[in-house]
Design a protein around this motif. Structure first.
Motif, PDB file in Angstrom:
ATOM      1  N   LEU A   1     -44.626  14.317 -22.561  1.00  0.00           N
ATOM      2  CA  LEU A   1     -43.608  14.132 -23.590  1.00  0.00           C
ATOM      3  C   LEU A   1     -43.017  15.486 -23.965  1.00  0.00           C
ATOM      4  O   LEU A   1     -43.744  16.404 -24.353  1.00  0.00           O
ATOM      5  CB  LEU A   1     -44.231  13.464 -24.816  1.00  0.00           C
ATOM      6  CG  LEU A   1     -43.308  12.901 -25.870  1.00  0.00           C
ATOM      7  CD1 LEU A   1     -42.374  11.850 -25.282  1.00  0.00           C
ATOM      8  CD2 LEU A   1     -44.118  12.292 -27.007  1.00  0.00           C
ATOM      9  N   GLU A   2     -41.698  15.603 -23.822  1.00  0.00           N
ATOM     10  CA  GLU A   2     -40.969  16.816 -24.197  1.00  0.00           C
ATOM     11  C   GLU A   2     -39.759  16.417 -25.025  1.00  0.00           C
ATOM     12  O   GLU A   2     -38.879  15.723 -24.514  1.00  0.00           O
ATOM     13  CB  GLU A   2     -40.475  17.570 -22.956  1.00  0.00           C
ATOM     14  CG  GLU A   2     -41.537  18.279 -22.177  1.00  0.00           C
ATOM     15  CD  GLU A   2     -40.949  19.132 -21.059  1.00  0.00           C
ATOM     16  OE1 GLU A   2     -39.717  19.201 -20.916  1.00  0.00           O
ATOM     17  OE2 GLU A   2     -41.745  19.719 -20.327  1.00  0.00           O
ATOM     18  N   ASN A   3     -39.730  16.835 -26.258  1.00  0.00           N
ATOM     19  CA  ASN A   3     -38.592  16.543 -27.139  1.00  0.00           C
ATOM     20  C   ASN A   3     -38.226  15.062 -27.112  1.00  0.00           C
ATOM     21  O   ASN A   3     -37.069  14.694 -26.923  1.00  0.00           O
ATOM     22  CB  ASN A   3     -37.375  17.394 -26.750  1.00  0.00           C
ATOM     23  CG  ASN A   3     -37.670  18.876 -26.830  1.00  0.00           C
ATOM     24  OD1 ASN A   3     -38.349  19.321 -27.749  1.00  0.00           O
ATOM     25  ND2 ASN A   3     -37.192  19.629 -25.868  1.00  0.00           N
ATOM     26  N   SER A   4     -39.216  14.215 -27.257  1.00  0.00           N
ATOM     27  CA  SER A   4     -39.067  12.758 -27.298  1.00  0.00           C
ATOM     28  C   SER A   4     -38.658  12.137 -25.963  1.00  0.00           C
ATOM     29  O   SER A   4     -38.318  10.959 -25.909  1.00  0.00           O
ATOM     30  CB  SER A   4     -38.058  12.333 -28.379  1.00  0.00           C
ATOM     31  OG  SER A   4     -38.470  12.810 -29.635  1.00  0.00           O
ATOM     32  N   ASN A   5     -38.669  12.911 -24.879  1.00  0.00           N
ATOM     33  CA  ASN A   5     -38.343  12.396 -23.554  1.00  0.00           C
ATOM     34  C   ASN A   5     -39.539  12.548 -22.623  1.00  0.00           C
ATOM     35  O   ASN A   5     -40.267  13.538 -22.705  1.00  0.00           O
ATOM     36  CB  ASN A   5     -37.156  13.159 -22.952  1.00  0.00           C
ATOM     37  CG  ASN A   5     -35.898  12.974 -23.749  1.00  0.00           C
ATOM     38  OD1 ASN A   5     -35.526  11.862 -24.096  1.00  0.00           O
ATOM     39  ND2 ASN A   5     -35.226  14.073 -24.055  1.00  0.00           N
ATOM     40  N   LEU A   6     -39.700  11.592 -21.732  1.00  0.00           N
ATOM     41  CA  LEU A   6     -40.745  11.710 -20.727  1.00  0.00           C
ATOM     42  C   LEU A   6     -40.208  12.509 -19.547  1.00  0.00           C
ATOM     43  O   LEU A   6     -39.116  12.249 -19.051  1.00  0.00           O
ATOM     44  CB  LEU A   6     -41.196  10.332 -20.236  1.00  0.00           C
ATOM     45  CG  LEU A   6     -41.951   9.473 -21.236  1.00  0.00           C
ATOM     46  CD1 LEU A   6     -42.453   8.206 -20.553  1.00  0.00           C
ATOM     47  CD2 LEU A   6     -43.110  10.227 -21.863  1.00  0.00           C
ATOM     48  N   LYS A   7     -40.992  13.478 -19.102  1.00  0.00           N
ATOM     49  CA  LYS A   7     -40.651  14.302 -17.943  1.00  0.00           C
ATOM     50  C   LYS A   7     -41.792  14.193 -16.939  1.00  0.00           C
ATOM     51  O   LYS A   7     -42.970  14.251 -17.302  1.00  0.00           O
ATOM     52  CB  LYS A   7     -40.489  15.768 -18.342  1.00  0.00           C
ATOM     53  CG  LYS A   7     -39.360  16.031 -19.307  1.00  0.00           C
ATOM     54  CD  LYS A   7     -38.091  16.300 -18.567  1.00  0.00           C
ATOM     55  CE  LYS A   7     -37.029  16.827 -19.512  1.00  0.00           C
ATOM     56  NZ  LYS A   7     -36.113  17.726 -18.886  1.00  0.00           N
TER      57      LYS A   7
ATOM     58  N   LYS B   1     -45.802   1.986 -23.285  1.00  0.00           N
ATOM     59  CA  LYS B   1     -45.559   1.417 -21.958  1.00  0.00           C
ATOM     60  C   LYS B   1     -44.061   1.258 -21.728  1.00  0.00           C
ATOM     61  O   LYS B   1     -43.570   1.491 -20.621  1.00  0.00           O
ATOM     62  CB  LYS B   1     -46.259   0.059 -21.848  1.00  0.00           C
ATOM     63  CG  LYS B   1     -46.071  -0.607 -20.508  1.00  0.00           C
ATOM     64  CD  LYS B   1     -46.807  -1.935 -20.438  1.00  0.00           C
ATOM     65  CE  LYS B   1     -46.580  -2.606 -19.093  1.00  0.00           C
ATOM     66  NZ  LYS B   1     -47.256  -3.904 -19.011  1.00  0.00           N
ATOM     67  N   GLU B   2     -43.330   0.890 -22.761  1.00  0.00           N
ATOM     68  CA  GLU B   2     -41.887   0.704 -22.642  1.00  0.00           C
ATOM     69  C   GLU B   2     -41.186   2.012 -22.266  1.00  0.00           C
ATOM     70  O   GLU B   2     -40.232   2.007 -21.488  1.00  0.00           O
ATOM     71  CB  GLU B   2     -41.303   0.137 -23.946  1.00  0.00           C
ATOM     72  CG  GLU B   2     -41.678  -1.302 -24.228  1.00  0.00           C
ATOM     73  CD  GLU B   2     -43.148  -1.511 -24.643  1.00  0.00           C
ATOM     74  OE1 GLU B   2     -43.793  -0.562 -25.185  1.00  0.00           O
ATOM     75  OE2 GLU B   2     -43.661  -2.619 -24.397  1.00  0.00           O
ATOM     76  N   GLN B   3     -41.654   3.136 -22.807  1.00  0.00           N
ATOM     77  CA  GLN B   3     -41.080   4.431 -22.443  1.00  0.00           C
ATOM     78  C   GLN B   3     -41.306   4.740 -20.956  1.00  0.00           C
ATOM     79  O   GLN B   3     -40.409   5.243 -20.288  1.00  0.00           O
ATOM     80  CB  GLN B   3     -41.690   5.554 -23.289  1.00  0.00           C
ATOM     81  CG  GLN B   3     -41.208   5.591 -24.721  1.00  0.00           C
ATOM     82  CD  GLN B   3     -41.951   6.642 -25.521  1.00  0.00           C
ATOM     83  OE1 GLN B   3     -43.148   6.522 -25.759  1.00  0.00           O
ATOM     84  NE2 GLN B   3     -41.236   7.681 -25.924  1.00  0.00           N
ATOM     85  N   VAL B   4     -42.498   4.437 -20.465  1.00  0.00           N
ATOM     86  CA  VAL B   4     -42.803   4.663 -19.053  1.00  0.00           C
ATOM     87  C   VAL B   4     -41.923   3.769 -18.184  1.00  0.00           C
ATOM     88  O   VAL B   4     -41.327   4.227 -17.202  1.00  0.00           O
ATOM     89  CB  VAL B   4     -44.296   4.437 -18.751  1.00  0.00           C
ATOM     90  CG1 VAL B   4     -44.579   4.488 -17.254  1.00  0.00           C
ATOM     91  CG2 VAL B   4     -45.158   5.451 -19.497  1.00  0.00           C
ATOM     92  N   LEU B   5     -41.803   2.500 -18.548  1.00  0.00           N
ATOM     93  CA  LEU B   5     -40.967   1.577 -17.772  1.00  0.00           C
ATOM     94  C   LEU B   5     -39.504   2.020 -17.771  1.00  0.00           C
ATOM     95  O   LEU B   5     -38.821   1.931 -16.747  1.00  0.00           O
ATOM     96  CB  LEU B   5     -41.100   0.152 -18.305  1.00  0.00           C
ATOM     97  CG  LEU B   5     -42.497  -0.470 -18.213  1.00  0.00           C
ATOM     98  CD1 LEU B   5     -42.507  -1.861 -18.850  1.00  0.00           C
ATOM     99  CD2 LEU B   5     -42.988  -0.514 -16.776  1.00  0.00           C
TER     100      LEU B   5
END
Length: 153
Positions: free
Chosen positions: A135-141, A4-8
């Protein structure tokens, strides 16, 4: 697993980017450069299909190409869609996400809710959204971006 923290954080980065685009409206070259980087960083146009349906579109409602997303955000003489006025050029001074729910999975996340855009005069526009992230290379796209004004009977 996406958190959730990644999305936020992705939402926060998107909000800051929209604000920055508008702040650069008097310097067209910087605005175009930043918007191009914004789309590369936050959207998955380079790696597959992006379902992009922005709020203020009636003629070309669906924008699967990066150049069409760029047109929506900043318009200009070279805009890809004639109807575009440059949504992010408003400018906005604050963008706030209010998530109804977030679905998390191993390599995907979907968030839905309202986001609010504050204009310099303090007026706030409420818009409904659904964003899909991969998730792409540890980043959200973002590969799904749908937004619309709330239904008015």
């Amino acid at each position: 697993m996406i958190t959730k923290e990644q999305v936020l954080e992705a939402q926060n980065t998107w909000a800051k980017g929209v604000i920055k685009i508008g702040s650069l409206k008097k310097d067209r070259l910087s605005c175009e450069t930043f918007t191009n980087e914004f789309l590369d960083e936050l959207y998955a146009f380079d790696s597959g299909i992006v379902l992009f349906k922005p709020t203020k579109c009636a003629v070309k409602q669906f924008r699967p190409k990066k150049v069409e997303a760029m047109s929506y955000f900043i318009a200009g003489d070279n805009r890809a869609c004639e109807e575009d006025k440059g949504f992010a050029m408003n400018p906005w001074i604050k963008v706030r996400f209010e998530n109804t729910e977030i679905i998390l999975d191993e390599n995907r996340a979907i968030a839905m809710g309202n986001y609010f855009f504050t204009a310099p005069d303090g007026n706030e526009a409420k818009v409904e959204y659904t964003f899909g992230y991969k998730l792409e290379n540890s980043n959200l796209k973002i590969d799904l971006h749908h937004s619309s004004f709330p239904y008015t009977p």
